[in-house]
Design an enzyme around this catalytic site. Structure first.
Site, short mmCIF file in Angstrom:
data_model
loop_
_atom_site.label_atom_id
_atom_site.label_comp_id
_atom_site.label_asym_id
_atom_site.label_seq_id
_atom_site.Cartn_x
_atom_site.Cartn_y
_atom_site.Cartn_z
N ASN A 145 74.61 43.25 -18.70
CA ASN A 145 74.96 44.08 -19.71
C ASN A 145 73.62 44.35 -20.73
O ASN A 145 73.19 45.39 -21.20
CB ASN A 145 76.17 43.88 -20.45
N HIS A 184 75.04 48.49 -21.03
CA HIS A 184 76.55 48.48 -20.67
C HIS A 184 76.65 49.81 -19.71
O HIS A 184 77.64 49.49 -18.73
CB HIS A 184 77.36 48.97 -21.93
N ASP A 236 78.97 49.00 -16.40
CA ASP A 236 79.90 50.15 -15.61
C ASP A 236 79.71 50.07 -14.18
O ASP A 236 80.61 50.28 -13.58
CB ASP A 236 80.16 51.14 -16.69
N GLU A 238 84.99 40.85 -15.71
CA GLU A 238 84.12 41.05 -14.51
C GLU A 238 84.60 40.15 -13.51
O GLU A 238 84.10 39.62 -12.36
CB GLU A 238 82.72 40.53 -14.57
#
Length: 132
Positions: free
Chosen positions: A8, A13, A17, A43
């Protein structure tokens, strides 16, 4: 998923995703009808491979990793890895002990048929039972 925060931070981000979506897609393609797959936390994921022993689970994990590697190469996405802890319920321990053994295995503790992961995860067994 290993080093997810770094993914990230380095790629944004949206990349994180996309990594979660890709991983979920590969899991859906890999699991059998009676297996249970659940997102455990950010995660982290939990899988119940029905009527599979630890050796069969290890084969499943290896196939999952292989499919993930292939998908990452084909889709030109930032690379990431996944680590797994495996626990076998064939000896009949309570569910709490099985989940705790998988978490310890994922954390690199001395548990048979182990691949090491990045860190220990907190376990909420009731959450897993409710998801199943």
């Amino acid at each position: 998923l290993d080093h997810f925060k770094r993914l990230n931070d380095t790629h944004g981000h949206q990349a994180g995703d996309e990594a979660l979506r890709l991983f979920a897609e590969i899991v859906r393609e890999s699991q059998r009808q009676n297996d249970i797959a659940s997102r455990w936390g950010g995660e982290e994921f939990a899988f119940v491979l029905v009527q599979s022993d630890a050796a069969q689970a290890l084969l499943w994990v290896d196939r999952l990793r292989s499919r993930l590697t292939q998908a990452l190469r084909q889709r030109n996405r930032p690379l990431f890895t996944a680590s797994f802890g495996i626990a076998d319920s064939s000896a009949g321990p309570p569910l709490e002990a099985i989940v705790a053994a998988a978490v310890l295995a994922g954390a690199g503790q001395d548990v048979p048929l182990v691949r090491h992961s990045e860190q220990r995860a907190a376990v909420d067994v009731q959450q897993l039972v409710a998801a199943g």
